[in-house]
Write a protein that holds these residues in place. Structure first.
Motif, PDB file in Angstrom:
ATOM      1  N   GLN A 304       0.931  -1.727  -0.231  1.00 53.76           N
ATOM      2  CA  GLN A 304       0.090   0.184  -0.279  1.00 53.76           C
ATOM      3  C   GLN A 304       0.960   1.309  -0.203  1.00 53.76           C
ATOM      4  OE1 GLN A 304      -2.460  -0.281   3.356  1.00 53.76           O
ATOM      5  NE2 GLN A 304      -3.867  -2.348   2.660  1.00 53.76           N
ATOM      6  N   TRP A 306       3.136   1.605   2.622  1.00 57.02           N
ATOM      7  CA  TRP A 306       3.855   2.072   3.917  1.00 57.02           C
ATOM      8  C   TRP A 306       4.815   1.981   3.741  1.00 57.02           C
ATOM      9  CZ3 TRP A 306       0.982   5.193   7.232  1.00 57.02           C
ATOM     10  CH2 TRP A 306      -0.328   4.931   6.765  1.00 57.02           C
ATOM     11  N   LEU A 320       3.725   7.424  11.684  1.00 54.10           N
ATOM     12  CA  LEU A 320       3.123   8.099  11.160  1.00 54.10           C
ATOM     13  C   LEU A 320       3.123   9.735  12.147  1.00 54.10           C
ATOM     14  CD1 LEU A 320       0.247   5.644  11.363  1.00 54.10           C
ATOM     15  CD2 LEU A 320       0.242   6.915   9.414  1.00 54.10           C
ATOM     16  N   ALA A 363      -5.929   1.171   6.382  1.00 55.81           N
ATOM     17  CA  ALA A 363      -4.897   1.415   6.441  1.00 55.81           C
ATOM     18  C   ALA A 363      -4.932   2.110   4.770  1.00 55.81           C
ATOM     19  CB  ALA A 363      -3.975   0.702   6.235  1.00 55.81           C
ATOM     20  N   GLU A 364      -5.517   0.672   4.379  1.00 53.30           N
ATOM     21  CA  GLU A 364      -5.519   1.787   2.558  1.00 53.30           C
ATOM     22  C   GLU A 364      -6.650   2.975   2.450  1.00 53.30           C
ATOM     23  OE1 GLU A 364      -7.259  -1.796   0.769  1.00 53.30           O
ATOM     24  OE2 GLU A 364      -5.237  -1.032  -1.220  1.00 53.30           O
ATOM     25  N   ARG A 367      -4.683   6.061   3.109  1.00 53.32           N
ATOM     26  CA  ARG A 367      -3.172   5.746   2.445  1.00 53.32           C
ATOM     27  C   ARG A 367      -3.341   6.618   1.286  1.00 53.32           C
ATOM     28  NH1 ARG A 367       1.978   5.862   2.780  1.00 53.32           N
ATOM     29  NH2 ARG A 367       2.215   6.250   1.543  1.00 53.32           N
ATOM     30  N   LYS A 368      -4.681   6.241   1.237  1.00 55.96           N
ATOM     31  CA  LYS A 368      -5.426   7.037  -0.501  1.00 55.96           C
ATOM     32  C   LYS A 368      -5.609   8.837  -0.387  1.00 55.96           C
ATOM     33  CE  LYS A 368      -7.092   3.019  -3.152  1.00 55.96           C
ATOM     34  NZ  LYS A 368      -7.461   1.867  -3.421  1.00 55.96           N
ATOM     35  N   LEU A 370      -3.570  10.645   1.986  1.00 65.31           N
ATOM     36  CA  LEU A 370      -2.889  10.599   2.127  1.00 65.31           C
ATOM     37  C   LEU A 370      -2.419  12.248   1.490  1.00 65.31           C
ATOM     38  CD1 LEU A 370      -0.315   9.048   4.136  1.00 65.31           C
ATOM     39  CD2 LEU A 370      -1.663  10.090   5.168  1.00 65.31           C
TER      40      LEU A 370
END
Ligand SMILES: Cc1ncc(COP(=O)(O)O)c(C=O)c1O
Length: 370
Positions: A304, A306, A320, A363-364, A367-368, A370
């Motif tokens: 992903q 990270w 983070l 988490a995915e 992440r998108k 961010l």
């Protein structure tokens, strides 16, 4: 009035004198529990617990010990000590038990350090170290981890002074999961004076798969200033029963027996630990399943985007920074409770596959954005 008879004004209440070292002590923050109630299922991935319930044989031993809890436990933990001695091929005189390995860590500090002394450990590491050190009256010397979240053993060796009494090496490190390898550890131990106790905290030992990470029990044998800390809380799944142990040469082990809380380890815990050692194959199969999940979770997080330090424990670490609390809140909305260290990062325990799936989805999505 009592206060007046001592010449104290009634407005100023007399309170018992407490030790000054307790001021400003950080409080231990336990992992947040999963939400209870009728809502959707939530999972607790915040305390590095074992997600599997107790094995049937272990449960039976606890039930049967419960029949006698009007009696004190065996103060010497004789059966457990004998079992550990055989299992790990160490003399019984080299063993000391306590109420979890955190209890044994407290015994270690009581045995070695007090006001004016120094205790060294990497930072960030297990959050009990600063608390226990401060309670002992000694000063903490925190040596920052390297950029890649590992112990900086050269800096730790350089931090040793004439006042150093104890050094914790958390291997693998909580919360980053990174592990110290044999060569660097041997080099470090060669530099530490032999009158300074080095504690290898191996709470997550059973989850290690990197062959270069040494077993502390091999290291301690010819190093009288090394003590190995182990626990039944993680791989063995007995966190709620509170039992851990240390392996160290006789003078240190004897000092630990002196500083133990009398009758601290309940008979339930002692019997469950013995039953667990006898069910080791079944328990270690569960550990292997968690290690496989660790690989799956770490791999998926890396895919992903990270950056995931290689973990040798039953958790993974995501740095983070300022977004730590936000990430933890997003996970909680998705049904998984993780362990945030605000401003630094999040520690995520490897749990049951359903919990890990929820974590990966959260988490995915994060992440998108961010
Ligand atoms: C590195 C480390 N040491 C010791 C402990 C203490 O475990 P216990 O007191 O349950 O044995 C923990 C628990 O989280 C830990 O992470």
């Amino acid at each position: 009035m009592h206060t007046e008879s001592r010449g104290v004004s009634p407005e100023a209440p007399v309170i018992p004198r407490l030790r000054g070292v307790l001021e400003g002590i950080p409080t231990y923050k336990p992992g947040k529990p999963a939400a209870a109630g009728d809502g959707p299922v939530t999972y607790k991935l915040s305390s590095n617990e074992n997600p599997y319930p107790p094995l049937p044989g272990v449960m039976e031993s606890v039930r049967s010990a419960a029949e006698s809890f009007h009696r004190y436990p065996d103060m010497a933990c004789s059966a457990l000590t004998a079992e550990l001695s055989e299992r790990f091929d160490v003399p019984a005189t080299h063993l000391a038990t306590g109420t979890g390995s955190v209890g044994v860590a407290q015994q270690l500090l009581q045995a070695t350090a007090g006001p004016g002394d120094e205790v060294i450990y990497g930072w960030r590491s297990f959050e009990a170290y600063p608390i226990l050190t401060q309670i002992s009256g000694a000063s903490s010397v925190q040596v920052p981890l390297t950029e890649d979240e590992r112990h900086d053993l050269d800096a730790m060796a350089a931090a040793v002074t004439g006042r150093t009494r104890l050094v914790f090496v958390c291997n693998p490190n909580n919360p980053t999961g990174t592990a110290v390898r044999r060569e660097e550890l041997e080099r470090f131990l060669d530099r530490v004076p032999s009158d300074v106790l080095v504690v290898l905290d191996e709470a997550y030992r059973e989850f290690i798969r990197d062959a270069e990470v040494p077993d502390g029990l091999e290291i301690y044998r010819d190093r009288p200033n090394v003590c190995v800390l182990r626990t039944f809380s993680k791989a063995y799944g007995l966190a709620g029963l509170r039992v851990g142990f240390a392996v160290a040469h006789e003078p240190v082990a004897a000092a630990l027996r002196k500083t133990a809380v009398p009758f601290g380890v309940s008979q339930l815990a002692q019997d469950a630990a013995v039953a667990s050692l006898r069910s080791e194959d079944a328990l270690l199969e569960r550990v292997s399943a968690l290690v496989a999940e660790r690989a799956r979770v770490s791999g998926a997080l890396s895919a992903q985007g990270w950056s995931v330090p290689e973990s040798q424990a039953n958790f993974v670490w995501l740095r983070l920074g300022e977004r730590t609390s936000e990430f933890a809140a997003a996970c909680e909305r998705a049904g998984v409770v993780v362990r945030p260290f605000p401003g630094e990062g999040v520690r995520i325990t490897i749990g049951e596959p359903e919990a890990n799936d929820l974590l990966l989805e959260a988490a995915e999505a994060f992440r998108k954005e961010l």
